[in-house]
Design a protein around this motif. Structure first.
Motif, PDB file in Angstrom:
ATOM      1  N   LYS A  82       3.618   1.207   1.853  1.00 55.70           N
ATOM      2  CA  LYS A  82       4.344   2.391   1.396  1.00 55.70           C
ATOM      3  C   LYS A  82       5.198   2.959   2.518  1.00 55.70           C
ATOM      4  O   LYS A  82       6.350   3.374   2.299  1.00 55.70           O
ATOM      5  N   GLN A 101      -2.023  -0.844   1.317  1.00 51.16           N
ATOM      6  CA  GLN A 101      -1.110  -0.094   0.451  1.00 51.16           C
ATOM      7  C   GLN A 101      -0.389   0.997   1.237  1.00 51.16           C
ATOM      8  O   GLN A 101       0.813   1.221   1.053  1.00 51.16           O
ATOM      9  N   LYS A 102      -1.115   1.651   2.138  1.00 45.07           N
ATOM     10  CA  LYS A 102      -0.517   2.732   2.941  1.00 45.07           C
ATOM     11  C   LYS A 102       0.584   2.182   3.846  1.00 45.07           C
ATOM     12  O   LYS A 102       1.691   2.751   3.911  1.00 45.07           O
ATOM     13  N   GLY A 132      -2.163  -4.998  -5.608  1.00 41.85           N
ATOM     14  CA  GLY A 132      -3.592  -4.873  -5.395  1.00 41.85           C
ATOM     15  C   GLY A 132      -4.363  -4.875  -6.701  1.00 41.85           C
ATOM     16  O   GLY A 132      -3.775  -4.892  -7.788  1.00 41.85           O
ATOM     17  N   SER A 134       4.363  -0.519  -4.848  1.00 35.89           N
ATOM     18  CA  SER A 134       2.976  -0.929  -5.042  1.00 35.89           C
ATOM     19  C   SER A 134       2.696  -1.135  -6.527  1.00 35.89           C
ATOM     20  O   SER A 134       3.068  -0.310  -7.362  1.00 35.89           O
ATOM     21  N   ASP A 171      -8.143  -2.215   1.765  1.00 32.67           N
ATOM     22  CA  ASP A 171      -7.167  -2.246   0.675  1.00 32.67           C
ATOM     23  C   ASP A 171      -6.276  -1.012   0.716  1.00 32.67           C
ATOM     24  O   ASP A 171      -5.059  -1.104   0.518  1.00 32.67           O
ATOM     25  N   ARG A 172      -6.891   0.118   0.947  1.00 29.47           N
ATOM     26  CA  ARG A 172      -6.141   1.372   1.026  1.00 29.47           C
ATOM     27  C   ARG A 172      -5.136   1.322   2.169  1.00 29.47           C
ATOM     28  O   ARG A 172      -4.003   1.791   2.046  1.00 29.47           O
ATOM     29  N   VAL A 188       3.814  -4.935  -2.952  1.00 29.85           N
ATOM     30  CA  VAL A 188       2.410  -5.271  -2.694  1.00 29.85           C
ATOM     31  C   VAL A 188       1.647  -5.117  -4.004  1.00 29.85           C
ATOM     32  O   VAL A 188       1.907  -4.204  -4.786  1.00 29.85           O
ATOM     33  N   ALA A 241      -0.351  -2.533  -9.449  1.00 27.62           N
ATOM     34  CA  ALA A 241      -1.783  -2.775  -9.668  1.00 27.62           C
ATOM     35  C   ALA A 241      -1.983  -3.878 -10.710  1.00 27.62           C
ATOM     36  O   ALA A 241      -1.246  -3.959 -11.696  1.00 27.62           O
ATOM     37  N   ASP A 274      -4.402   0.713  -7.981  1.00 28.90           N
ATOM     38  CA  ASP A 274      -3.709   1.669  -7.124  1.00 28.90           C
ATOM     39  C   ASP A 274      -4.770   2.527  -6.429  1.00 28.90           C
ATOM     40  O   ASP A 274      -5.483   3.288  -7.081  1.00 28.90           O
ATOM     41  N   ASN A 275      -4.885   2.388  -5.103  1.00 31.05           N
ATOM     42  CA  ASN A 275      -5.947   3.085  -4.385  1.00 31.05           C
ATOM     43  C   ASN A 275      -5.779   4.601  -4.402  1.00 31.05           C
ATOM     44  O   ASN A 275      -6.753   5.339  -4.231  1.00 31.05           O
TER      45      ASN A 275
END
Length: 312
Positions: free
Chosen positions: A180, A176-177, A66, A186, A172-173, A64, A188, A69-70
């Protein structure tokens, strides 16, 4: 003239087909497709489940990708850097960039917001004007928000933690969660330093924004209405409307200037993406305003020879 007319028609067709948030990228020699998702940074995790094809994209992707990185957004390093960004150079502190009359105006507005808490504007002299403006606008927003019936009706899809704390974007968070949890790597598109550059606004422009906020008692209501307009367009999964709002300076302050920065980031991202997608099946998730338009991520991928079509 005919060429301009043709371009306008093609643009209209492209935008009218953009009532979709998740797109599939294939062709041009790709062994596996990749996916591009337009997010709304303050939308809650529940929004993910309303997007057609989202489960399939998460299942099929290898990595993924984004904007940032959140997890880094909640790091002490990021918080320290954000604090530093809000601090003005010694020659540009609040009492130096404002006239006595302007300082009195800001102080009056500041006291309305924070007087009951015992806070004084002098304590924030080292802040850049945008830092003080953010404090004032945040309190005004909290006071005004209960007056908006529309907000109460849509509050369930807004991540209030992200809205109030700016400590990572809800939707967005969540992407990513989930990735994961599925064992996906992940990546960035930007570093913390590159993200923080977005806050590097000329002091003169910050001063104008602060004074506008203090001079216009209805500004928070206007901006909240703008926010709701964008949110509703996003909830309808209508990228063309999101794009038209974001590029309209009468709706969004300095919309055209803001889109110049969006386009600049798109051009930087595309160079990274065209190197990633031949090697991996990527799920790219970026703000929805980055997707449509002649210099949007979707068109830039098409320009590189890829087939980009909406997920069903």
């Amino acid at each position: 003239m005919r060429r301009s007319f043709l371009f306008a028609v093609l643009t209209l067709i492209a935008l009218s087909s953009s009532a979709q948030l998740l797109w599939k990228v294939s062709g041009n020699g790709l062994e596996k497709p990749s996916y591009v998702l337009g997010t709304f940074h303050l939308a809650s995790e529940s929004m993910i489940d309303k997007i057609p094809g989202m489960e399939q994209a998460l299942e099929h992707c290898d990595i993924v990708v984004g904007e940032i990185d959140n997890e880094e957004l909640m790091s002490q390093e990021y918080m320290a850097a954000m604090t530093q960004i809000m601090v003005a150079p010694p020659d540009s502190t609040l009492d130096k960039v404002l006239t006595d009359e302007e300082y009195a105006l800001v102080e009056q507005e500041f006291n309305k917001c924070f007087g009951d808490m015992g806070m004084k504007l002098q304590q924030y002299n080292k802040f850049k004007p945008n830092g003080v403006r953010a404090l004032i606008m945040a309190v005004k927003m909290m006071k005004d928000a209960p007056d908006f019936q529309e907000f109460q009706e849509l509050i369930d899809i807004v991540d209030m933690q992200a809205l109030s704390a700016a400590n990572g974007s809800g939707m967005d968070r969540a992407v990513q969660k989930r990735a994961k949890e599925m064992g996906r790597q992940s990546v960035a598109l930007e570093t913390i330093e590159e993200q923080l550059m977005l806050f590097n606004i000329p002091i003169a422009k910050q001063v104008k924004g602060l004074l506008d906020a203090c001079n216009n008692p209805d500004l928070t209501k206007v901006q909240f209405t703008q926010f709701m307009t964008i949110l509703k367009a996003y909830m309808a999964q209508d990228l063309s409307k999101v794009y038209s709002i974001m590029t309209d300076p009468e709706i969004v302050d300095a919309g055209a200037i803001g889109m110049l920065r969006v386009n600049e980031r798109n051009l930087n991202w595309i160079e990274k993406l065209v190197k990633m997608i031949p090697e991996h099946s990527c799920l790219v998730y970026v703000g929805a305003a980055h997707l449509p338009g002649e210099l949007g991520v979707l068109q830039l991928l098409r320009d590189r020879g890829y087939t980009v079509e909406p997920m069903q």
